[in-house]
Write a protein that holds these residues in place. Sequence first.
Motif, PDB file in Angstrom:
ATOM      1  N   LYS A   1       0.815  -1.206   0.000  1.00 60.72           N
ATOM      2  CA  LYS A   1       0.000   0.000   0.000  1.00 60.72           C
ATOM      3  C   LYS A   1       0.856   1.267   0.000  1.00 60.72           C
ATOM      4  O   LYS A   1       0.352   2.360   0.258  1.00 60.72           O
ATOM      5  CB  LYS A   1      -0.934  -0.014   1.212  1.00 60.72           C
ATOM      6  CG  LYS A   1      -1.934  -1.164   1.194  1.00 60.72           C
ATOM      7  CD  LYS A   1      -2.860  -1.106   2.384  1.00 60.72           C
ATOM      8  CE  LYS A   1      -3.739  -2.344   2.455  1.00 60.72           C
ATOM      9  NZ  LYS A   1      -4.572  -2.516   1.257  1.00 60.72           N
TER      10      LYS A   1
ATOM     11  N   PRO B   1      -8.567   1.565  -7.753  1.00 60.17           N
ATOM     12  CA  PRO B   1      -8.776   2.497  -6.641  1.00 60.17           C
ATOM     13  C   PRO B   1      -9.241   3.877  -7.088  1.00 60.17           C
ATOM     14  O   PRO B   1      -9.169   4.233  -8.264  1.00 60.17           O
ATOM     15  CB  PRO B   1      -7.375   2.593  -6.034  1.00 60.17           C
ATOM     16  CG  PRO B   1      -6.465   2.441  -7.213  1.00 60.17           C
ATOM     17  CD  PRO B   1      -7.135   1.454  -8.132  1.00 60.17           C
TER      18      PRO B   1
ATOM     19  N   ASP C   1      -6.294  -6.612  -6.772  1.00 63.25           N
ATOM     20  CA  ASP C   1      -6.894  -5.471  -6.091  1.00 63.25           C
ATOM     21  C   ASP C   1      -5.815  -4.403  -5.976  1.00 63.25           C
ATOM     22  O   ASP C   1      -4.857  -4.561  -5.217  1.00 63.25           O
ATOM     23  CB  ASP C   1      -7.405  -5.894  -4.711  1.00 63.25           C
ATOM     24  CG  ASP C   1      -8.225  -4.803  -4.026  1.00 63.25           C
ATOM     25  OD1 ASP C   1      -8.198  -3.649  -4.492  1.00 63.25           O
ATOM     26  OD2 ASP C   1      -8.878  -5.114  -3.014  1.00 63.25           O
TER      27      ASP C   1
ATOM     28  N   PRO D   1      -4.079  -1.184  -4.757  1.00 61.12           N
ATOM     29  CA  PRO D   1      -4.232  -0.374  -3.537  1.00 61.12           C
ATOM     30  C   PRO D   1      -4.431   1.107  -3.823  1.00 61.12           C
ATOM     31  O   PRO D   1      -4.132   1.604  -4.914  1.00 61.12           O
ATOM     32  CB  PRO D   1      -2.927  -0.621  -2.780  1.00 61.12           C
ATOM     33  CG  PRO D   1      -1.950  -1.048  -3.814  1.00 61.12           C
ATOM     34  CD  PRO D   1      -2.735  -1.777  -4.860  1.00 61.12           C
ATOM     35  N   SER D   2      -4.931   1.815  -2.810  1.00 58.98           N
ATOM     36  CA  SER D   2      -5.314   3.223  -2.967  1.00 58.98           C
ATOM     37  C   SER D   2      -4.132   4.159  -3.138  1.00 58.98           C
ATOM     38  O   SER D   2      -4.314   5.333  -3.458  1.00 58.98           O
ATOM     39  CB  SER D   2      -6.138   3.674  -1.753  1.00 58.98           C
ATOM     40  OG  SER D   2      -5.384   3.511  -0.554  1.00 58.98           O
TER      41      SER D   2
ATOM     42  N   GLU E   1     -11.499  -0.059   0.896  1.00 60.02           N
ATOM     43  CA  GLU E   1     -10.301  -0.887   0.893  1.00 60.02           C
ATOM     44  C   GLU E   1      -9.879  -1.205   2.323  1.00 60.02           C
ATOM     45  O   GLU E   1     -10.041  -0.388   3.222  1.00 60.02           O
ATOM     46  CB  GLU E   1      -9.172  -0.138   0.178  1.00 60.02           C
ATOM     47  CG  GLU E   1      -7.885  -0.904   0.082  1.00 60.02           C
ATOM     48  CD  GLU E   1      -6.803  -0.070  -0.584  1.00 60.02           C
ATOM     49  OE1 GLU E   1      -5.820  -0.648  -1.038  1.00 60.02           O
ATOM     50  OE2 GLU E   1      -6.959   1.162  -0.644  1.00 60.02           O
TER      51      GLU E   1
END
Length: 381
Positions: free
Chosen positions: A242, A287, A262, A264-265, A371
Motif C-alpha cells: 500500500k 482504486p 486489487d 491499492p489506494s 479498501e
Amino acid sequence: MNSKSFLFTCCLFLAFCFHARAYDFVLDGIYYNLINNGDGGVEVTYQEEYEPTYIGNLVIPPQIRYNYMDLDVTAIGDKAFAGCVNLWSVSLPDGVKTIGEEAFAGCEKLSSITLPPALTMIGNYAFNSCLALQSLTIPKSVVDIGYDDTFSYCPSLSSITVEEGNPVYDSRSHCNAIIRTANNELLYASSATIIPTGVTSLRYGAFANCLVTEIDIPNTVTKIGEPCFVNCVDLASILLSKSITEIPDNAFNCCYSLKEIDIPSSVTKIGEGAFSDCPSLESVILPKSLASVGDYAFVGASSLQSVTCRSTAPCVIPSSCWLSPYASSEERDLFHENVTLYVPIGASSNYAFAAGWDVFGNIVETAIPEEVSGIERIDRE
C-alpha cells in the motif's frame, strides 16, 4: 603491393587470428587465458564464443603447469561456459576470485554449482537462463554482483542463501533472495522467496520466470521495477504494497495463473502491458486514486468477468487498455457482453460514454466496500 595495402592486409590477418582464437592455450580439454602474462594466474575461457565447448561434469584444477610455470586458476572469464547446454556440473577451485559476464549463461542443464570462498565478483548475466539451477549460496567474500540479470530466468531456482557476514548483500529472515543491504533492494528472487518487511524496492525483473504461486509485498516496499514478475506462470495470488504509487510497464505480463488483482489506494498509475496476457484473470479492482492506465494494460485477460472501480469519476484510459486494436469484432462483442463494470452508486452515466470505458456493455451501480486499511493488514516479519 604498396605499404598501405600491406598494412591493411596485416591488420585483417591479425583481426582474423584474434577472432578465431579466443584463448592462449588448452590443457586437458580446458581453455585458458593468461592474466597479466601469468602474474595474475589464468582464467578459464572458451574455444569458440557461444559454442558448446564443455559438456558433462567438469572439474577445474586449482593450479596448472604451462611453459615451466605453475599458474593458479583465479578467474572464470566472460562467456567461458556460455551456451554449453549439455554441461551438467562444474567444480570450481577455491582460488577463483571472479566470474565474468555471461560466464554460465544458457547452461540449461547446470543443476548445481558451489561458489568458491575466495570469490569477490560475479558479472552481469553470469547465470542467466540456467534453467535447471536449483540452489545457490553466495559466499561472504562476494562484494560485487552484476545488476543486469545475473541470476534471472532461472525457473528451477528454489534456494538462495547469502552467507552471514557478507558486507554488501544478505538473505535476511531466510527469505531465499539476494538483498542489497545498504538500500534494502531485493535484487534476485527464487521460487521460494518470501519478501521480508524492511525491503523497500524490487529490482527490474527480480522475480522474472520464478515459479512462485503467491506473493505478499509488504508495505515497506515503495517501488516495483519493470517487468518484475514477468512470466511467473504459476503466480495465482498477489497482495500489493500500500506504499507503491505505480505499477510499471509489463510488471505482471504473462502471469498465466493470476486470477484477481486489487490495486491499492496508493497507486496513481498502471503502466503499459502491466497485466497483459494474464488469461486466468477474472477480477480487477481499481482504486479512487488511479489517474492513468497505459496501453495494453489488461489485454489478453480472456477470462475477465468483472472490473470494479472505486471512483465516481473515470480515469483517463486508452482504447487499447482492455482490448487490442487488432481484436476481432467477435472478441469485442464477447467482452461487451460478458464483462461487467461495477461502479459507485450514481456513477454509471459518468462511465457509459467515457473514452476507453465504452467497451463495457454491462455497467452496474453498487455499494463498493472500502479498501482494507494498512492497520488491518499484517506484514511478514
